[in-house]
Design an enzyme around this catalytic site. Structure first.
Site: not given
Length: 144
Positions: A59-61
């Site tokens: 979920g982290c860029q």
């Protein structure tokens, strides 16, 4: 020996208050970003062998890795990112949650990220990534 993050503050509430005080010393968000990036540079070294999918925060860029260890009734965390600003955000989150007992971690929702203005000052993707870090920490605490 892995060096897990050791916050100076006695509890999560004190850490949040200290972070708020530190951020308020700066006049604009560019100065705050520089401060946050500097916090990331001070993170303990993260083991290269833990930069894998098992430790990756979904979920982290950017690439973000998080590891935990239970010791003496507390959960200790370490983390890293391949992006400077995100490393600083990792440091802020670890300052709040590392070295705390399970109950304190679960009793500290990520609301402080909004209260400190961090979520509003970050891009949507970065904000979602920080929230994903906290969700992962809460999941680890829940399972402990």
């Amino acid at each position: 020996m892995i060096d897990f993050y050791k916050p100076e503050e006695a509890n999560a509430e004190d850490a949040i208050e200290a972070i708020g005080g530190e951020l308020s010393m700066f006049d604009d968000w560019m100065e705050r970003y520089e401060f946050i990036i500097e916090l990331g540079r001070k993170l303990p070294p993260y083991p290269a062998e833990w930069q894998d999918e098992a430790h990756r925060v979904q979920g982290c860029q950017s690439q973000v890795w998080l590891a935990a260890q239970a010791q003496d009734g507390k959960l200790w965390f370490t983390g890293a990112s391949d992006a400077a600003i995100v490393s600083g955000l990792v440091a802020l989150v670890l300052r709040v949650y590392s070295g705390r007992d399970r109950a304190q971690i679960l009793a500290t929702p990520p609301k402080f990220l909004h209260d400190l203005g961090l979520i509003g000052a970050l891009s949507t993707n970065r904000g979602n990534g920080v929230a994903a870090m906290v969700e992962r920490i809460h999941a680890i605490a829940q399972a402990a």
